[in-house]
Design a protein around this motif. Structure first.
Motif, PDB file in Angstrom:
ATOM      1  N   THR A 161       0.807  -1.214   0.000  1.00 48.42           N
ATOM      2  CA  THR A 161       0.000   0.000   0.000  1.00 48.42           C
ATOM      3  C   THR A 161       0.849   1.276   0.000  1.00 48.42           C
ATOM      4  O   THR A 161       0.299   2.376   0.028  1.00 48.42           O
ATOM      5  CB  THR A 161      -0.944   0.027   1.217  1.00 48.42           C
ATOM      6  OG1 THR A 161      -0.169   0.023   2.431  1.00 48.42           O
ATOM      7  CG2 THR A 161      -1.868  -1.180   1.202  1.00 48.42           C
ATOM      8  N   TYR A 162       2.153   1.114   0.015  1.00 45.11           N
ATOM      9  CA  TYR A 162       3.045   2.284  -0.029  1.00 45.11           C
ATOM     10  C   TYR A 162       3.057   2.842  -1.450  1.00 45.11           C
ATOM     11  O   TYR A 162       3.294   2.105  -2.416  1.00 45.11           O
ATOM     12  CB  TYR A 162       4.452   1.876   0.390  1.00 45.11           C
ATOM     13  CG  TYR A 162       5.444   3.021   0.473  1.00 45.11           C
ATOM     14  CD1 TYR A 162       5.529   3.813   1.603  1.00 45.11           C
ATOM     15  CD2 TYR A 162       6.294   3.302  -0.593  1.00 45.11           C
ATOM     16  CE1 TYR A 162       6.443   4.852   1.686  1.00 45.11           C
ATOM     17  CE2 TYR A 162       7.216   4.334  -0.521  1.00 45.11           C
ATOM     18  CZ  TYR A 162       7.283   5.107   0.617  1.00 45.11           C
ATOM     19  OH  TYR A 162       8.190   6.141   0.680  1.00 45.11           O
ATOM     20  N   GLN A 163       2.796   4.111  -1.590  1.00 44.09           N
ATOM     21  CA  GLN A 163       2.705   4.741  -2.904  1.00 44.09           C
ATOM     22  C   GLN A 163       3.789   5.815  -3.049  1.00 44.09           C
ATOM     23  O   GLN A 163       3.616   6.942  -2.573  1.00 44.09           O
ATOM     24  CB  GLN A 163       1.318   5.355  -3.109  1.00 44.09           C
ATOM     25  CG  GLN A 163       0.198   4.330  -3.079  1.00 44.09           C
ATOM     26  CD  GLN A 163      -1.174   4.946  -3.278  1.00 44.09           C
ATOM     27  OE1 GLN A 163      -1.349   6.153  -3.229  1.00 44.09           O
ATOM     28  NE2 GLN A 163      -2.165   4.100  -3.504  1.00 44.09           N
ATOM     29  N   ALA A 186      13.395   3.495  -2.140  1.00 43.30           N
ATOM     30  CA  ALA A 186      13.226   3.128  -0.726  1.00 43.30           C
ATOM     31  C   ALA A 186      12.293   1.934  -0.600  1.00 43.30           C
ATOM     32  O   ALA A 186      12.561   0.997   0.173  1.00 43.30           O
ATOM     33  CB  ALA A 186      12.678   4.315   0.061  1.00 43.30           C
ATOM     34  N   LEU A 187      11.210   1.931  -1.361  1.00 46.36           N
ATOM     35  CA  LEU A 187      10.286   0.802  -1.358  1.00 46.36           C
ATOM     36  C   LEU A 187      10.981  -0.469  -1.837  1.00 46.36           C
ATOM     37  O   LEU A 187      10.785  -1.548  -1.263  1.00 46.36           O
ATOM     38  CB  LEU A 187       9.076   1.100  -2.242  1.00 46.36           C
ATOM     39  CG  LEU A 187       8.099  -0.052  -2.482  1.00 46.36           C
ATOM     40  CD1 LEU A 187       7.516  -0.558  -1.165  1.00 46.36           C
ATOM     41  CD2 LEU A 187       6.981   0.388  -3.428  1.00 46.36           C
ATOM     42  N   SER A 188      11.820  -0.342  -2.867  1.00 48.05           N
ATOM     43  CA  SER A 188      12.533  -1.493  -3.400  1.00 48.05           C
ATOM     44  C   SER A 188      13.468  -2.094  -2.354  1.00 48.05           C
ATOM     45  O   SER A 188      13.551  -3.326  -2.210  1.00 48.05           O
ATOM     46  CB  SER A 188      13.332  -1.088  -4.649  1.00 48.05           C
ATOM     47  OG  SER A 188      14.059  -2.181  -5.167  1.00 48.05           O
ATOM     48  N   VAL A 189      14.162  -1.234  -1.607  1.00 44.26           N
ATOM     49  CA  VAL A 189      15.056  -1.714  -0.545  1.00 44.26           C
ATOM     50  C   VAL A 189      14.248  -2.468   0.509  1.00 44.26           C
ATOM     51  O   VAL A 189      14.623  -3.571   0.939  1.00 44.26           O
ATOM     52  CB  VAL A 189      15.819  -0.542   0.097  1.00 44.26           C
ATOM     53  CG1 VAL A 189      16.540  -1.005   1.365  1.00 44.26           C
ATOM     54  CG2 VAL A 189      16.819   0.056  -0.885  1.00 44.26           C
ATOM     55  N   THR A 198       7.988   5.157   8.624  1.00 41.57           N
ATOM     56  CA  THR A 198       7.272   4.219   9.491  1.00 41.57           C
ATOM     57  C   THR A 198       6.426   3.256   8.674  1.00 41.57           C
ATOM     58  O   THR A 198       6.328   2.065   9.002  1.00 41.57           O
ATOM     59  CB  THR A 198       6.400   4.989  10.496  1.00 41.57           C
ATOM     60  OG1 THR A 198       7.233   5.863  11.274  1.00 41.57           O
ATOM     61  CG2 THR A 198       5.677   4.033  11.437  1.00 41.57           C
ATOM     62  N   HIS A 199       5.803   3.758   7.621  1.00 43.76           N
ATOM     63  CA  HIS A 199       4.992   2.898   6.746  1.00 43.76           C
ATOM     64  C   HIS A 199       5.821   1.732   6.219  1.00 43.76           C
ATOM     65  O   HIS A 199       5.402   0.561   6.312  1.00 43.76           O
ATOM     66  CB  HIS A 199       4.440   3.738   5.590  1.00 43.76           C
ATOM     67  CG  HIS A 199       3.470   2.999   4.717  1.00 43.76           C
ATOM     68  ND1 HIS A 199       2.363   3.606   4.162  1.00 43.76           N
ATOM     69  CD2 HIS A 199       3.427   1.713   4.279  1.00 43.76           C
ATOM     70  CE1 HIS A 199       1.686   2.717   3.446  1.00 43.76           C
ATOM     71  NE2 HIS A 199       2.324   1.563   3.499  1.00 43.76           N
ATOM     72  N   LEU A 200       6.993   2.012   5.692  1.00 47.82           N
ATOM     73  CA  LEU A 200       7.833   0.949   5.140  1.00 47.82           C
ATOM     74  C   LEU A 200       8.321  -0.004   6.224  1.00 47.82           C
ATOM     75  O   LEU A 200       8.346  -1.224   6.026  1.00 47.82           O
ATOM     76  CB  LEU A 200       9.021   1.550   4.396  1.00 47.82           C
ATOM     77  CG  LEU A 200       8.711   2.222   3.051  1.00 47.82           C
ATOM     78  CD1 LEU A 200       9.985   2.757   2.420  1.00 47.82           C
ATOM     79  CD2 LEU A 200       8.019   1.252   2.102  1.00 47.82           C
ATOM     80  N   ALA A 201       8.706   0.546   7.375  1.00 48.46           N
ATOM     81  CA  ALA A 201       9.200  -0.310   8.461  1.00 48.46           C
ATOM     82  C   ALA A 201       8.099  -1.248   8.960  1.00 48.46           C
ATOM     83  O   ALA A 201       8.336  -2.444   9.172  1.00 48.46           O
ATOM     84  CB  ALA A 201       9.726   0.549   9.610  1.00 48.46           C
TER      85      ALA A 201
END
Length: 259
Positions: free
Chosen positions: A84-86, A95-98, A127-130
């Motif tokens: 759901t991260y956009q 960052a999303l790829s990592v 925080t969303h990604l973590a």
């Protein structure tokens, strides 16, 4: 054959054909003709197998609830997933790829103890990604724990009081043992030397046990190194640890402008 009262009992039987098991003797019992015995056994076995699957499902659900409860993910972020991260810029996409590679390969990450440092501007999705990574770890059967530095330090300092049954070692173990620890709000407060020492004990304990840690901070990497100390940052970056700098426009700022 005699009944219990001594009078004779009479049975009737017919030869029937079962499509699955062939010929069988159907008995008239209490006014009803019996069905194939083998089919009845198969039905019993299927029912027992279904009950076993349901029981295992209940155990899995309880284990999931226990892991999720221990994860202590704040309700505000409980629905955050990597899916759901956009991203709103190329840097956000990277960052999303990592984070996605980290989650997808967490088995190898767990063996190496590789950490992530998410640092930079507020409202950029750190925080969303973590939390998205944490959910992925939980879904893989691992244990992830989310906590702010303030809560982590407090949980250790609370053991210093007189008459407290929980020891400092136990408090530290609760933060060192999880497969993944997410430390949020690193550097929000200046922190005393004692607090920084506790934080180093947590990071160092996880480093020695090869347990991955994700650091979330609004500080720039240089300021973060000053706050944590060179030894702690070295441990976080060893073994393939990565620093991801979030230096693009805040999502929250974008929403405010749009409104």
């Amino acid at each position: 054959m005699a009944r219990s009262d001594g009078r004779p009992r009479y049975f009737s039987a017919l030869l029937e054909q079962c499509e699955r098991h062939g010929e069988f003797a159907s008995m008239l019992v209490a006014g009803n003709w019996s069905t194939c015995v083998d089919c009845a056994k198969d039905a019993e076995m299927a029912e027992a197998a279904a009950a076993q699957v349901a029981w295992r499902g209940q155990l899995a659900a309880r284990a999931w609830d226990a892991r999720l409860g221990r994860a202590a993910i704040p309700e505000r972020f409980s629905d955050r997933r990597l899916s759901t991260y956009q991203p709103t810029c190329p840097e956000g996409t990277r960052a999303l790829s990592v984070a996605q590679r980290y989650a997808d390969n967490f088995g190898a990450v767990r063996r190496s103890g590789a950490c992530l440092i998410f640092c930079g501007d507020v409202g950029t999705g750190k925080t969303h990604l973590a939390v998205g990574v944490a959910h992925a770890v939980l879904e893989q059967g691992g244990q992830a724990v989310f906590t702010s530095v303030i809560r982590a330090v407090r949980s250790v300092k609370e053991t210093f009081g007189k008459g407290v049954e929980r020891t400092e070692a136990q408090a530290l173990r609760d933060l060192v043992e999880p497969d993944l620890l997410i430390l949020d709000e690193v550097g929000v407060q200046f922190g005393t030397d004692a607090e920084k020492l506790i934080l180093f004990e947590i990071i160092n304990g996880r480093y020695e046990s090869r347990r991955p840690t994700i650091i979330i901070s609004n500080l720039a990497i240089g300021e973060l190194e000053k706050y944590l100390g060179a030894r702690a940052v070295d441990r976080l970056r060893e073994g393939g640890g990565k620093v991801v700098v979030f230096d693009w426009e805040s999502y929250r700022g974008r929403r405010e402008v749009a409104a």
